[in-house]
Design an enzyme around this catalytic site. Structure first.
Site, PDB file in Angstrom:
ATOM      1  N   VAL A 111      47.957  -0.798  22.981  1.00 48.37           N
ATOM      2  CA  VAL A 111      47.388   0.649  22.836  1.00 48.37           C
ATOM      3  C   VAL A 111      46.207   0.417  23.373  1.00 48.37           C
ATOM      4  O   VAL A 111      45.400  -0.343  23.347  1.00 48.37           O
ATOM      5  CB  VAL A 111      47.395   1.311  21.532  1.00 48.37           C
ATOM      6  N   MET A 160      43.163  -7.477  10.321  1.00 53.48           N
ATOM      7  CA  MET A 160      41.890  -7.891   9.867  1.00 53.48           C
ATOM      8  C   MET A 160      40.932  -6.737   9.663  1.00 53.48           C
ATOM      9  O   MET A 160      39.806  -6.828   9.284  1.00 53.48           O
ATOM     10  CB  MET A 160      41.130  -8.827  10.623  1.00 53.48           C
ATOM     11  N   GLY A 161      41.600  -5.383   9.490  1.00 55.36           N
ATOM     12  CA  GLY A 161      40.866  -4.172   9.246  1.00 55.36           C
ATOM     13  C   GLY A 161      40.218  -3.708  10.534  1.00 55.36           C
ATOM     14  O   GLY A 161      40.278  -4.209  11.689  1.00 55.36           O
ATOM     15  N   HIS A 195      46.275  -0.682  15.598  1.00 51.38           N
ATOM     16  CA  HIS A 195      46.807  -0.829  14.314  1.00 51.38           C
ATOM     17  C   HIS A 195      47.673   0.058  13.891  1.00 51.38           C
ATOM     18  O   HIS A 195      48.647  -0.201  13.219  1.00 51.38           O
ATOM     19  CB  HIS A 195      45.618  -1.111  13.030  1.00 51.38           C
ATOM     20  N   ARG A 197      36.691  -5.241  18.192  1.00 55.65           N
ATOM     21  CA  ARG A 197      35.269  -5.925  18.770  1.00 55.65           C
ATOM     22  C   ARG A 197      34.696  -4.942  19.589  1.00 55.65           C
ATOM     23  O   ARG A 197      33.684  -5.199  20.347  1.00 55.65           O
ATOM     24  CB  ARG A 197      35.712  -7.442  19.314  1.00 55.65           C
ATOM     25  N   HIS A 249      42.196   0.785  14.326  1.00 56.28           N
ATOM     26  CA  HIS A 249      42.015   1.717  15.493  1.00 56.28           C
ATOM     27  C   HIS A 249      43.519   1.960  15.782  1.00 56.28           C
ATOM     28  O   HIS A 249      44.371   1.529  15.016  1.00 56.28           O
ATOM     29  CB  HIS A 249      41.414   1.140  16.522  1.00 56.28           C
ATOM     30  N   ASP A 298      47.480  -9.666  21.466  1.00 57.74           N
ATOM     31  CA  ASP A 298      47.509 -10.979  21.139  1.00 57.74           C
ATOM     32  C   ASP A 298      48.868 -11.781  21.520  1.00 57.74           C
ATOM     33  O   ASP A 298      49.477 -12.206  20.386  1.00 57.74           O
ATOM     34  CB  ASP A 298      47.023 -11.086  19.691  1.00 57.74           C
TER      35      ASP A 298
HETATM   36  P1  AMP Z   1      43.775  -7.650  14.173  1.00 56.99           P
HETATM   37  O1  AMP Z   1      43.059  -6.707  13.142  1.00 56.99           O
HETATM   38  O2  AMP Z   1      42.748  -7.650  15.458  1.00 56.99           O
HETATM   39  O3  AMP Z   1      43.908  -9.233  13.757  1.00 56.99           O
HETATM   40  O4  AMP Z   1      45.040  -7.104  14.764  1.00 56.99           O
HETATM   41  C1  AMP Z   1      46.259  -6.896  13.849  1.00 56.99           C
HETATM   42  C2  AMP Z   1      47.342  -6.544  14.817  1.00 56.99           C
HETATM   43  O5  AMP Z   1      47.071  -5.393  15.457  1.00 56.99           O
HETATM   44  C3  AMP Z   1      47.682  -7.708  15.451  1.00 56.99           C
HETATM   45  O6  AMP Z   1      49.074  -8.107  15.391  1.00 56.99           O
HETATM   46  C4  AMP Z   1      47.117  -7.224  16.903  1.00 56.99           C
HETATM   47  O7  AMP Z   1      47.761  -7.894  18.026  1.00 56.99           O
HETATM   48  C5  AMP Z   1      47.351  -5.927  16.949  1.00 56.99           C
HETATM   49  N1  AMP Z   1      46.560  -5.105  17.869  1.00 56.99           N
HETATM   50  C6  AMP Z   1      45.333  -5.150  18.028  1.00 56.99           C
HETATM   51  N2  AMP Z   1      44.761  -4.648  18.771  1.00 56.99           N
HETATM   52  C7  AMP Z   1      45.794  -3.823  19.432  1.00 56.99           C
HETATM   53  C8  AMP Z   1      46.067  -2.994  20.415  1.00 56.99           C
HETATM   54  N3  AMP Z   1      45.126  -2.271  21.129  1.00 56.99           N
HETATM   55  N4  AMP Z   1      47.526  -2.540  20.618  1.00 56.99           N
HETATM   56  C9  AMP Z   1      48.336  -2.935  19.933  1.00 56.99           C
HETATM   57  N5  AMP Z   1      48.209  -3.954  18.958  1.00 56.99           N
HETATM   58  C10 AMP Z   1      46.948  -4.323  18.726  1.00 56.99           C
END
Ligand code: AMP
Length: 273
Positions: A173, A27-28, A34, A184, A31, A147
């Site tokens: 991470v 979702m952009g 990602h 967030r 960090h 997640d």
């Molecule tokens: P999101 O943009 O929040 O939907 O996350 C995109 C992908 O990045 C999802 O598969 C998340 O589980 C993964 N993700 C988000 N935060 C972390 C993190 N701290 N460590 C590893 N993967 C992450």
């Protein structure tokens, strides 16, 4: 790096691709979490596609869809530097028609934990992920263990709908002090940033107790709740890796999961035992 915003364009490019394709849905507001998914995809695939789409159907009406951080320019820089071949950045209208079939995540999996305070959230996740899978037809798709419930529900969809896609779970991470990276986290002020450490500390305290021999799931849940101190705890649970409640902890078959509010920001974290 190609930047594509329509399904038509993406489909046309996909037709021409040879070899393996790795998809990293996001979702952009990227960090290092990602980035670690993208890096893994880069190593394992001929072509890497990242998607950036704040998916409206996975937000409940009162949630932070409008407020969700959007940083397209910075995200595109990160993708370029990480060697992404194509970024798919559709509009809401491109992804969703006015009338379309409903997709429901399995009730047993999707209305516990995240789904109990966010009913319907995983229906929205599956809708968008299935669309992304159909558009990109990936060999491998990368999802973070951060997640954990989402990962499991997606793995279940792939298995039960016989989708020919390899789901690659990626490690969480963290910041050097233990806070799990999250888009967030930018909502946290200085004081809340310190309070947020309680989540990873709670997981650490619980895992130390397990290492010392405690196997009673309820006792471990209590340790987590006590460690979360003043935070408003949504849940602090010990579950098997197939998301079932068990009285006793079995090593290599257990996940500790926490969701808690730090101020108005809801954070999640987990630890695979
Ligand atoms: P999101 O943009 O929040 O939907 O996350 C995109 C992908 O990045 C999802 O598969 C998340 O589980 C993964 N993700 C988000 N935060 C972390 C993190 N701290 N460590 C590893 N993967 C992450």
């Amino acid at each position: 790096m190609k930047i594509v915003s329509t399904a038509k364009e993406l489909t046309a490019i996909r037709e021409e691709l040879k070899g393996s394709v790795g998809l990293v849905p996001t979702m952009g507001a990227m960090h290092n979490g990602h980035l670690s998914l993208i890096r893994q995809a880069r190593i394992q695939n001929d072509t890497v596609i990242a998607s950036i789409f704040v998916n409206p159907t996975q937000f409940l009406p009162h949630e932070d869809y409008e407020k969700y951080p959007r940083r397209e320019e910075a995200d595109l820089k990160i993708c370029t530097l990480a060697g992404v071949d194509m970024v798919f950045m559709p509009t809401r209208e491109e992804m969703y028609a006015k009338i379309e079939p409903e997709i429901s995540a399995p009730k047993d999996l999707a209305y516990i934990l995240e789904g109990s305070s966010r009913p319907g959230h995983f229906d929205g996740v599956l809708r968008v992920v299935l669309k992304l899978f159909n558009l990109t037809r990936p060999t491998n798709a990368y999802f973070g263990k951060k997640d954990a419930q989402q990962l499991y529900i997606i793995q279940n969809m792939v298995k039960t709908l016989f989708l020919n896609i390899n789901i690659v779970p990626c490690d969480i991470v963290r910041e050097s002090d233990g806070l799990a990276l999250s888009s967030r986290n930018i909502f946290l002020d200085e004081k809340e940033r310190v309070q947020a450490l309680a989540l990873s500390i709670a997981l650490k305290n619980a895992s130390q107790a397990i290492m010392k021999g405690e196997r009673d799931a309820k006792k471990i849940e209590l340790i987590m709740i006590e460690s979360l101190q003043d935070l408003r705890v949504d849940y602090a649970k010990v579950l098997s890796r197939d998301f079932e409640a068990k009285e006793q902890i079995v090593i290599k078959e257990t996940i500790l999961l926490i969701a808690a509010f730090v101020g108005n920001t809801r954070l999640i974290d987990n630890l695979w035992i």
